[in-house]
Design a protein around this motif. Structure first.
Motif, PDB file in Angstrom:
ATOM      1  N   SER A 117      -0.718  -3.400  -6.580  1.00 30.15           N
ATOM      2  CA  SER A 117      -1.162  -3.819  -5.247  1.00 30.15           C
ATOM      3  C   SER A 117      -2.147  -4.971  -5.339  1.00 30.15           C
ATOM      4  O   SER A 117      -2.109  -5.903  -4.528  1.00 30.15           O
ATOM      5  N   ARG A 155      -1.385  -8.561  -3.537  1.00 29.27           N
ATOM      6  CA  ARG A 155      -2.282  -9.153  -2.541  1.00 29.27           C
ATOM      7  C   ARG A 155      -2.864 -10.471  -3.043  1.00 29.27           C
ATOM      8  O   ARG A 155      -3.037 -11.421  -2.272  1.00 29.27           O
ATOM      9  N   PHE A 183       0.528 -11.956  -0.450  1.00 34.04           N
ATOM     10  CA  PHE A 183       1.532 -11.253   0.344  1.00 34.04           C
ATOM     11  C   PHE A 183       0.930 -10.045   1.057  1.00 34.04           C
ATOM     12  O   PHE A 183       0.049  -9.362   0.517  1.00 34.04           O
ATOM     13  N   ALA A 184       1.422  -9.793   2.257  1.00 34.51           N
ATOM     14  CA  ALA A 184       0.925  -8.675   3.058  1.00 34.51           C
ATOM     15  C   ALA A 184       1.426  -7.345   2.485  1.00 34.51           C
ATOM     16  O   ALA A 184       2.453  -7.290   1.802  1.00 34.51           O
ATOM     17  N   ASP A 185       0.685  -6.290   2.779  1.00 36.06           N
ATOM     18  CA  ASP A 185       1.135  -4.951   2.398  1.00 36.06           C
ATOM     19  C   ASP A 185       2.477  -4.660   3.076  1.00 36.06           C
ATOM     20  O   ASP A 185       2.675  -4.990   4.248  1.00 36.06           O
ATOM     21  N   ILE A 186       3.393  -4.024   2.352  1.00 38.37           N
ATOM     22  CA  ILE A 186       4.726  -3.757   2.902  1.00 38.37           C
ATOM     23  C   ILE A 186       5.038  -2.267   2.923  1.00 38.37           C
ATOM     24  O   ILE A 186       6.201  -1.867   2.999  1.00 38.37           O
ATOM     25  N   SER A 191      11.116  -5.954   7.759  1.00 39.03           N
ATOM     26  CA  SER A 191      10.938  -7.350   7.398  1.00 39.03           C
ATOM     27  C   SER A 191      12.222  -7.969   6.858  1.00 39.03           C
ATOM     28  O   SER A 191      12.745  -7.571   5.843  1.00 39.03           O
ATOM     29  N   ASP A 204       6.869  -2.572  10.604  1.00 42.32           N
ATOM     30  CA  ASP A 204       6.953  -4.021  10.432  1.00 42.32           C
ATOM     31  C   ASP A 204       7.411  -4.363   9.026  1.00 42.32           C
ATOM     32  O   ASP A 204       8.247  -5.234   8.818  1.00 42.32           O
ATOM     33  N   ALA A 205       6.843  -3.664   8.028  1.00 38.73           N
ATOM     34  CA  ALA A 205       7.219  -3.946   6.647  1.00 38.73           C
ATOM     35  C   ALA A 205       8.652  -3.521   6.384  1.00 38.73           C
ATOM     36  O   ALA A 205       9.417  -4.220   5.724  1.00 38.73           O
ATOM     37  N   ASP A 239       5.644   2.141   7.742  1.00 40.61           N
ATOM     38  CA  ASP A 239       5.208   0.866   8.300  1.00 40.61           C
ATOM     39  C   ASP A 239       6.439   0.160   8.866  1.00 40.61           C
ATOM     40  O   ASP A 239       7.213  -0.422   8.112  1.00 40.61           O
ATOM     41  N   THR A 255       0.820  -1.193   0.000  1.00 44.19           N
ATOM     42  CA  THR A 255       0.000   0.000   0.000  1.00 44.19           C
ATOM     43  C   THR A 255       0.862   1.254   0.000  1.00 44.19           C
ATOM     44  O   THR A 255       1.891   1.326   0.641  1.00 44.19           O
TER      45      THR A 255
END
Length: 376
Positions: free
Chosen positions: A61, A65, A69-72, A23, A19-20, A17, A2
């Motif tokens: 995107s 998805r 895969f999660a948004d990074i 990663s 977390d992203a 983000d 996103t």
């Protein structure tokens, strides 16, 4: 993946983000493994990857998805391979070979299928090849050389199996009677369900339960494939399969019952089969026929196969089963009188009591068994 409309690399509230962005970066081995498997280093943010591929951020995107895969956010986590994949999918849309919706379905079906495969391979290989770990090495340390050795061989094998499956599927499609039948086809659909599985989960250790499920799924998959059916999916204590031919579906069901009954470690099994129009999507099957097969399974006796009336009629039509034993005796007598071979029926049918089934009205199930002369 996103990003805001400006491609600034921040979330909608203006923050990165964390977390992203983090990663994989805290674990050097994870990064080395990623580079080994992908064959490229991280170079792009999602916005940069979309721009390099010549696609909109929105479409990029959606593809990301759909692959699972999660948004990074706007972490620099994508490689040249990601750009190439985006470009290829978008190129198929631009060339008119796929609609945008179909391209997203391609991404989703591929992502879902390979995600499960990848999880299974990593779990199995690491447990099987590094238990116990090599002397002086942890499992983490031995992971890299194992993947380095296996990767090229597994990649070639995956492509081979995919081509084989694609050839088989394409062959079934071109043999369809008309274009409509390619999507909505008449199939036999069967569910096989382990009886009392919920109670077993309370009594068995997790490892024992896992071994039981794996043994059941493996046995079912092998039997379905060996006799000409297609395994649609496994659900732990249940498998769903399909076959173009009613006789094939019946043989698979009875083989499953017989095989499980001979294994003392396995609980009882019950199977339900229905025959009719089925809608196929992304390798799965849907429709009233599938729902009916599921309901028949839920009311089937232990170690028995229940079928619907349409399936029974198809077995009778194809001379796989007589309408009744009286009819079979009459046909045998006629053949003997005329000096001909009597009909050789594989299966026997016994009508059961009609009963109402939620959402499907009143149905007439039949009990499917082998004829005495056809025991394996």
């Amino acid at each position: 993946m996103t990003v805001d409309d400006t491609g600034s690399g921040a979330d909608a509230d203006g923050r990165e983000d964390p977390d992203a962005a983090a990663s994989g970066e805290d674990n050097p081995l994870a990064l080395r493994l990623e580079q080994l498997i992908l064959g490229a280093e991280r170079r792009y943010t999602p916005f940069q990857a979309a721009r390099s591929a010549g696609v909109s951020m929105e479409l990029a995107s959606r593809f990301w998805r759909a692959m699972g895969f999660a948004d990074i956010g706007q972490a620099k986590a994508l490689t040249e391979a990601d750009v190439l994949a985006l470009r290829r999918l978008a190129g198929l849309v631009e060339a008119g070979l796929l609609s945008e919706a179909m391209a997203v379905q391609v991404a989703r079906s591929t992502g879902q299928t390979t995600a499960r495969l990848a999880e299974w391979q990593i779990d199995s290989f690491l447990e099987g090849l590094t238990e116990p770990p090599e002397p002086g090495m942890t499992r983490t340390e031995v992971t890299y050389p194992i993947i380095e050795l296996l990767l090229p061989e597994l990649e070639e094998f995956l492509v081979f199996v995919w081509r084989r499956q694609l050839a088989a599927s394409a062959g079934r499609v071109v043999q369809a009677a008309d274009d409509e039948e390619m999507v909505d086809r008449r199939l036999a659909v069967g569910f096989a369900d382990l009886v009392g599985f919920t109670r077993l989960t309370r009594r068995m250790e997790e490892e024992e339960l896992g071994e039981l499920v794996e043994a059941f799924e493996t046995t079912a998959a092998d039997l379905v494939a060996a006799h000409g059916g297609r395994l649609i999916k496994t659900l732990g204590d249940e498998v769903l399969y399909a076959a173009d031919d009613a006789g094939v579906a019946a043989e698979i069901a009875l083989r499953l019952i017989e095989t499980m009954a001979n294994d003392e470690t396995m609980p009882e099994l019950r199977v339900g089969i229905a025959f009719g129009t089925v809608t196929t999507r992304m390798g799965d099957v849907f429709g009233t026929t599938v729902n009916l097969a599921s309901r028949l399974t839920s009311i089937a006796p232990k170690d028995a196969v229940l079928i619907d009336s349409a399936f029974a009629e198809e077995l009778i039509r194809t001379a796989e089963a007589p309408a009744s034993e009286a009819e079979a005796a009459e046909a045998a007598a006629t053949a003997e009188k005329e000096g001909e071979e009597p009909p050789s029926y594989r299966f026997a049918l016994q009508p059961m009591w009609q009963r109402p089934v939620r959402g499907l009205g009143v149905i007439e199930p039949w009990l499917l068994t082998r004829r005495a002369t056809q025991q394996p």
